[in-house]
Write an enzyme that holds these catalytic residues in place. Sequence first.
Site, mmCIF file in Angstrom:
data_model
loop_
_atom_site.group_PDB
_atom_site.id
_atom_site.type_symbol
_atom_site.label_atom_id
_atom_site.label_comp_id
_atom_site.label_asym_id
_atom_site.label_seq_id
_atom_site.Cartn_x
_atom_site.Cartn_y
_atom_site.Cartn_z
ATOM 1 C CG ASP A 109 -0.223 -0.550 2.569
ATOM 2 O OD1 ASP A 109 0.892 -0.531 2.624
ATOM 3 O OD2 ASP A 109 -0.973 -0.622 3.469
ATOM 4 C CD GLU A 166 -8.693 1.738 7.368
ATOM 5 O OE1 GLU A 166 -8.690 1.147 8.140
ATOM 6 O OE2 GLU A 166 -7.918 2.881 7.648
ATOM 7 C CG ASP A 187 -8.995 -0.633 11.826
ATOM 8 O OD1 ASP A 187 -8.104 -1.179 11.429
ATOM 9 O OD2 ASP A 187 -9.390 0.407 11.018
ATOM 10 C CG HIS A 190 -6.211 -1.786 8.483
ATOM 11 N ND1 HIS A 190 -6.290 -0.622 9.427
ATOM 12 C CD2 HIS A 190 -4.959 -1.608 8.509
ATOM 13 C CE1 HIS A 190 -5.139 -0.207 9.856
ATOM 14 N NE2 HIS A 190 -4.300 -0.641 8.988
#
Length: 261
Positions: free
Chosen positions: A67, A143, A136, A138
Amino acid sequence: MEVVILADAKEIGGVAADAIGALLTRKPAAVLGLATGSSPLAIYDELAARCDAGLISFRQARGFTLDEYVGLTADHPQRYRTVIDEVFVSRVDFVPGAVEGPDGLASDIPAACAAYENAIRASGGVDLQILGIGTDGHIAFNEPGSSLASRTRIKTLTRQTRMDNARFFGGEVESVPTHCLTQGLGTIMEARHVILVATGRNKAEAAHQLLEGAVSALWPATILQHHPHATVLLDDAAARRLQLVDYYRETYRAKPEWQGI
Ligand code: GLP
C-alpha cells in the site's frame, strides 16, 4: 490457519525468516509481498543479518509492497516506498528496481491501480506475503467495510487508522494523509503463503477476531480464514484474548521442527 505464539518480536522474526529463507532456497527468484508498519521490523532485521552473513540472498527475488499513502511526495520520510527501502530493501541485495509499490502520486489513479495488479500478475504472483494487522482488523489499508473480493484501489483511511499512524507524523493526526492506494483483499488472498504478525496488547482484539470471529467486512483480516496457507505469528500479549490459546500452543509444540511454518 496455523497459529504460532512466541515470546517476543525477535522470536517471531526468526521463525518468519526461516520460512523466507526456505522459500529462497527452493525458489531463488521468489516474489515477496512486503508490508510496512512496525510489526514486520524484526523480520526485516533478521533477514538483513542473514543476508550480511551470506546465509540468504535476494539477488534473484522480487518484491511488491502492499500500500501507499496518496499524495506524499517522493522526499517525504513516511512515504511507504521510502520506508520499505530504509527498513529492508536497501539492507539486503535486491537488484535495483526489483521492489515495486503502488504509485500514490499517479494522476490517473484507477490506471495506476490496474497497472499494479498487472505487474503482480506478470511476475507470476506473490509467493509469500508478510502482513501486519491494524487495531481495527485492517490488512494493508483494507479498512472495515472493504469488499472481501477487492483489488488494488484507492481507499479512505479511518479516523482510527490515522490516529494509530499519527505517531509517524509527529503525533499530528491531521498530518496523516486521508487516502491511500492499497492491494485489495482479493489481491492479497492470491498470495501462495501469507504470514501475518501481530504483537502487543493493543492487537489482542484484532487477533481474536482474525482467528476466531465470523468472516466479515467489519474485520477485514477475517478473510484469511479462507486462505489455504495462512500463518499467524503472535506474541503472548497479542494472544491473550484467544479462546483456543492452549490448543494453538500445544499444536505448535508437537510439530516437528523440520516442518517449518
Ligand atoms: C498500517 C499499514 C498496515 C499495517 C498496520 C499495522 O496502517 N498500512 O500494513 O499492518 O498499519 O501497523 P503496525 O505494524 O505498525 O501496528
